[in-house]
Design a protein around this motif. Structure first.
Motif, PDB file in Angstrom:
ATOM      1  N   SER A 260       0.830  -1.207   0.000  1.00 33.94           N
ATOM      2  CA  SER A 260       0.000   0.000   0.000  1.00 33.94           C
ATOM      3  C   SER A 260       0.864   1.256   0.000  1.00 33.94           C
ATOM      4  CB  SER A 260      -0.938  -0.003   1.215  1.00 33.94           C
ATOM      5  OG  SER A 260      -1.806  -1.117   1.181  1.00 33.94           O
ATOM      6  N   LEU A 261       1.958   1.232   0.765  1.00 34.19           N
ATOM      7  CA  LEU A 261       2.884   2.365   0.748  1.00 34.19           C
ATOM      8  C   LEU A 261       3.482   2.550  -0.641  1.00 34.19           C
ATOM      9  CD1 LEU A 261       4.710   1.852   4.166  1.00 34.19           C
ATOM     10  CD2 LEU A 261       3.322   3.832   3.525  1.00 34.19           C
ATOM     11  N   ALA A 262       3.818   1.443  -1.272  1.00 33.67           N
ATOM     12  CA  ALA A 262       4.389   1.534  -2.624  1.00 33.67           C
ATOM     13  C   ALA A 262       3.357   2.084  -3.606  1.00 33.67           C
ATOM     14  CB  ALA A 262       4.871   0.155  -3.074  1.00 33.67           C
ATOM     15  N   ALA A 263       2.116   1.616  -3.503  1.00 36.06           N
ATOM     16  CA  ALA A 263       1.062   2.109  -4.392  1.00 36.06           C
ATOM     17  C   ALA A 263       0.797   3.593  -4.162  1.00 36.06           C
ATOM     18  CB  ALA A 263      -0.213   1.303  -4.180  1.00 36.06           C
ATOM     19  N   THR A 264       0.871   4.028  -2.902  1.00 38.67           N
ATOM     20  CA  THR A 264       0.687   5.447  -2.598  1.00 38.67           C
ATOM     21  C   THR A 264       1.813   6.276  -3.200  1.00 38.67           C
ATOM     22  OG1 THR A 264      -0.417   4.858  -0.522  1.00 38.67           O
ATOM     23  CG2 THR A 264       0.396   7.116  -0.738  1.00 38.67           C
ATOM     24  N   ALA A 265       3.038   5.774  -3.080  1.00 38.14           N
ATOM     25  CA  ALA A 265       4.172   6.488  -3.683  1.00 38.14           C
ATOM     26  C   ALA A 265       4.035   6.544  -5.199  1.00 38.14           C
ATOM     27  CB  ALA A 265       5.474   5.797  -3.290  1.00 38.14           C
ATOM     28  N   LEU A 266       3.592   5.452  -5.805  1.00 34.45           N
ATOM     29  CA  LEU A 266       3.397   5.446  -7.259  1.00 34.45           C
ATOM     30  C   LEU A 266       2.298   6.412  -7.677  1.00 34.45           C
ATOM     31  CD1 LEU A 266       3.680   1.630  -8.062  1.00 34.45           C
ATOM     32  CD2 LEU A 266       5.299   3.446  -8.693  1.00 34.45           C
ATOM     33  N   THR A 267       1.253   6.529  -6.842  1.00 33.23           N
ATOM     34  CA  THR A 267       0.185   7.487  -7.150  1.00 33.23           C
ATOM     35  C   THR A 267       0.726   8.912  -7.142  1.00 33.23           C
ATOM     36  OG1 THR A 267      -1.453   6.013  -6.141  1.00 33.23           O
ATOM     37  CG2 THR A 267      -2.091   8.312  -6.451  1.00 33.23           C
ATOM     38  N   GLY A 268       1.543   9.223  -6.159  1.00 29.61           N
ATOM     39  CA  GLY A 268       2.136  10.556  -6.105  1.00 29.61           C
ATOM     40  C   GLY A 268       3.059  10.817  -7.274  1.00 29.61           C
ATOM     41  N   ALA A 269       3.852   9.810  -7.627  1.00 31.97           N
ATOM     42  CA  ALA A 269       4.769   9.976  -8.759  1.00 31.97           C
ATOM     43  C   ALA A 269       3.993  10.124 -10.069  1.00 31.97           C
ATOM     44  CB  ALA A 269       5.717   8.779  -8.837  1.00 31.97           C
ATOM     45  N   ALA A 270       2.938   9.327 -10.226  1.00 32.68           N
ATOM     46  CA  ALA A 270       2.132   9.420 -11.441  1.00 32.68           C
ATOM     47  C   ALA A 270       1.432  10.766 -11.535  1.00 32.68           C
ATOM     48  CB  ALA A 270       1.108   8.286 -11.466  1.00 32.68           C
ATOM     49  N   LEU A 271       0.969  11.300 -10.395  1.00 31.74           N
ATOM     50  CA  LEU A 271       0.332  12.612 -10.398  1.00 31.74           C
ATOM     51  C   LEU A 271       1.317  13.692 -10.823  1.00 31.74           C
ATOM     52  CD1 LEU A 271      -2.208  14.253  -9.733  1.00 31.74           C
ATOM     53  CD2 LEU A 271      -1.369  14.444  -7.380  1.00 31.74           C
ATOM     54  N   ALA A 272       2.563  13.578 -10.336  1.00 32.26           N
ATOM     55  CA  ALA A 272       3.580  14.549 -10.723  1.00 32.26           C
ATOM     56  C   ALA A 272       3.929  14.431 -12.204  1.00 32.26           C
ATOM     57  CB  ALA A 272       4.832  14.360  -9.868  1.00 32.26           C
ATOM     58  N   ASP A 273       3.909  13.199 -12.705  1.00 31.40           N
ATOM     59  CA  ASP A 273       4.261  12.966 -14.103  1.00 31.40           C
ATOM     60  C   ASP A 273       3.086  13.226 -15.039  1.00 31.40           C
ATOM     61  OD1 ASP A 273       6.219  11.903 -16.078  1.00 31.40           O
ATOM     62  OD2 ASP A 273       4.664  10.360 -16.330  1.00 31.40           O
ATOM     63  N   GLY A 274       1.853  13.107 -14.498  1.00 28.97           N
ATOM     64  CA  GLY A 274       0.669  13.341 -15.306  1.00 28.97           C
ATOM     65  C   GLY A 274       0.164  12.147 -16.063  1.00 28.97           C
ATOM     66  N   HIS A 275       0.668  10.955 -15.752  1.00 28.43           N
ATOM     67  CA  HIS A 275       0.257   9.747 -16.458  1.00 28.43           C
ATOM     68  C   HIS A 275       0.016   8.607 -15.460  1.00 28.43           C
ATOM     69  CE1 HIS A 275       1.167  11.498 -20.390  1.00 28.43           C
ATOM     70  NE2 HIS A 275       2.349  11.899 -19.905  1.00 28.43           N
ATOM     71  N   SER A 276      -1.001   7.783 -15.766  1.00 30.04           N
ATOM     72  CA  SER A 276      -1.300   6.540 -15.036  1.00 30.04           C
ATOM     73  C   SER A 276      -1.660   6.760 -13.573  1.00 30.04           C
ATOM     74  CB  SER A 276      -0.113   5.564 -15.134  1.00 30.04           C
ATOM     75  OG  SER A 276       0.186   5.273 -16.495  1.00 30.04           O
ATOM     76  N   VAL A 277      -2.203   7.924 -13.254  1.00 26.64           N
ATOM     77  CA  VAL A 277      -2.641   8.159 -11.876  1.00 26.64           C
ATOM     78  C   VAL A 277      -3.761   7.199 -11.491  1.00 26.64           C
ATOM     79  CG1 VAL A 277      -3.629   9.841 -10.270  1.00 26.64           C
ATOM     80  CG2 VAL A 277      -1.981  10.573 -12.008  1.00 26.64           C
ATOM     81  N   GLY A 278      -4.681   6.974 -12.410  1.00 27.09           N
ATOM     82  CA  GLY A 278      -5.816   6.113 -12.117  1.00 27.09           C
ATOM     83  C   GLY A 278      -5.411   4.685 -11.825  1.00 27.09           C
ATOM     84  N   VAL A 279      -4.422   4.165 -12.554  1.00 25.90           N
ATOM     85  CA  VAL A 279      -3.972   2.799 -12.331  1.00 25.90           C
ATOM     86  C   VAL A 279      -3.390   2.653 -10.921  1.00 25.90           C
ATOM     87  CG1 VAL A 279      -2.390   1.000 -13.102  1.00 25.90           C
ATOM     88  CG2 VAL A 279      -3.582   2.418 -14.783  1.00 25.90           C
ATOM     89  N   ALA A 280      -2.493   3.571 -10.560  1.00 29.02           N
ATOM     90  CA  ALA A 280      -1.860   3.497  -9.237  1.00 29.02           C
ATOM     91  C   ALA A 280      -2.878   3.706  -8.126  1.00 29.02           C
ATOM     92  CB  ALA A 280      -0.740   4.534  -9.144  1.00 29.02           C
ATOM     93  N   HIS A 281      -3.814   4.654  -8.328  1.00 28.73           N
ATOM     94  CA  HIS A 281      -4.810   4.931  -7.310  1.00 28.73           C
ATOM     95  C   HIS A 281      -5.728   3.734  -7.096  1.00 28.73           C
ATOM     96  CE1 HIS A 281      -8.247   7.618  -5.656  1.00 28.73           C
ATOM     97  NE2 HIS A 281      -7.400   7.321  -4.695  1.00 28.73           N
TER      98      HIS A 281
END
Length: 453
Positions: A156-177
């Motif tokens: 879950s921590l990894a998925a949260t970090a990926l969500t933040g990274a995807a939001l910063a990058d602008g891609h795949s936010v929905g997948v990580a979230h």
């Protein structure tokens, strides 16, 4: 009852996980929300067709999670984790009540006219809820020492970090979230399974808390509703100069452990009999409020062991019959007293309620314990049953020829004094607890024509 509480708590967590996963099928009914790049919470945005369904699902998921936390029996040193999970539940409810104005990531035009305060509240609540549930997962995993729980926590921590990274990058936010939410829901199911397959914590059953002081003829003091031994400190201190004073706490009150069963008049009589000196020594029983019923029943059932009764502000034993629902609810209360909900209620309201009703502080913090409000409620629910038991005892057992003094005012005190052939001493004016506000009046009544043991 402890096992049933575990089942109810586990069921609540499973319901929370299912409701929180409504997006899995719901995302296919809302094509405007991008499954790859859009938040799951965009499904509940005000401008989306199924907004009410997803908002209600989120709010009910938070409510079910809060109920689950409330019903979990309290375990030592686990409170930070359950508190964090309760915060997650409340923040999830807030997020459901205040949805996004529009699909923030899926709709390029969203936010061009500014964001409402509800939109901002949703974003803040969602961020805090994520932090709270991650904290709960870590704290409870550390206490449980479970590699399965730790696995979900790290994923879950990894998925949260990926969500933040995807939001910063602008891609795949929905997948990580979506991966993050799926892991959190799965962890809630794991919590439910852990409660179902684990052994319930043993209830605290054992001997009552007893305080003895002084030497001489025995005086046994039994407190009134919600009372504790220390409410009689001033009375006991004076009587202990020439008497042996015995005080105790009934199950769930003061420092006594709770009982697995609702209180009965016969149990209270047996408790007095166990604490009173053995025959042929006789004891003076000082009782307050509803405990006067216990003292009278004790005198009728054990007439050779009673030297004198002092009944302070006796409660009225009405003629109304017992209620079935009161018996059923009373059976749950001892177990409910050990839950986090009871602990929270006691911590928040116990000290203030005690000071309001008695005007004195709680020196040891007993009214901060969850078992106390449960025990108080249990005794209140059992009043009609006890009154019926007292009427049966009165019909079967004559009152012995022992001195009775009733200290009080009003119809109950007058009728009881007349029925028992005792002396009525009018209660001094003052506060609601005569043993606290005017202990000398109780000492004087007890010492008046004190019989030898």
């Amino acid at each position: 009852m402890e096992r049933r509480l575990y089942v109810l708590a586990a069921s609540a967590f499973i319901v929370a996980a299912v409701l929180a996963s409504a997006w899995i099928t719901g995302q296919f009914t809302t094509p405007a929300v991008d499954m790859t790049n859009g938040y799951v919470s965009e499904l509940a945005a005000i401008d989306q067709p199924w907004t009410r369904l997803f908002r209600v699902s989120d709010a009910l998921a938070g409510l079910a999670c809060a109920v689950g936390v409330a019903l979990v029996p309290r375990a030592a040193r686990e409170w930070p984790g359950w508190l964090a999970l309760a915060a997650f539940a409340l923040l999830t409810i807030v997020a459901g009540l205040f949805p996004l104005d529009c699909a923030a990531l899926s709709d390029p035009g969203c936010g061009q006219r500014g964001m409402s305060w509800g939109h901002r509240a949703h974003l803040l609540a969602g961020t805090l809820a994520t932090a709270a549930v991650l904290a709960a997962m870590a704290l409870l995993s550390a206490r449980w020492r479970s590699w399965v729980s730790w696995l979900f926590t790290w994923l879950s921590l990894a998925a949260t970090a990926l969500t933040g990274a995807a939001l910063a990058d602008g891609h795949s936010v929905g997948v990580a979230h979506r991966a993050q939410l799926a892991l959190i829901a799965t962890w809630l199911v794991y919590v439910a399974l852990r409660l179902l397959v684990g052994d319930p914590c043993p209830a605290e059953h054992g001997m009552p808390h007893v305080v003895e002081e002084g030497e001489g003829p025995a005086v046994l003091i039994t407190a009134g509703p919600a009372g504790a031994w220390f409410h009689w400190d001033a009375v006991a201190r004076e009587l202990a100069r020439s008497r042996r004073v015995i005080r105790f706490d009934r199950p769930g009150l003061g420092l006594s452990p709770c009982s697995p069963a609702p209180p009965t008049l016969y149990d209270e009589v047996a408790r007095l009999a166990a604490l009173a000196p053995a025959h042929p020594e006789r004891v003076t029983v000082v009782a307050h409020g509803v405990a006067c019923w216990h003292a009278e029943a004790f005198a009728r059932m054990h007439p050779l062991r009673v030297a004198k009764l002092v009944l302070v502000d006796p409660a009225c034993a009405g003629e109304r019959g017992p209620l079935a629902f009161a018996r059923a609810a009373g059976g749950w209360l001892p177990a409910l007293g050990g839950t986090w909900a009871a602990t929270a209620v006691a911590r928040l309201a116990g000290p203030a309620a005690h000071r309001l009703l008695t005007g004195v502080p709680d020196p040891i913090g007993v009214y901060r314990m969850g078992k106390v409000p449960a025990a108080v409620a249990g005794e209140w629910l059992a009043r009609r049953d006890m009154a019926a038991e007292l009427r049966r005892i009165r019909a079967d057992k004559p009152f012995p020829d022992v001195p009775v003094t009733v200290l009080g005012a009003g119809g109950c005190a007058e009728r009881l004094a007349a029925d028992l052939g005792g002396k009525l001493v009018h209660r001094p004016e003052g506060g609601r607890q005569v043993q606290i506000d005017n202990p000398g009046a109780v000492v004087e009544v007890v010492s008046d024509d004190f019989p030898d043991g």
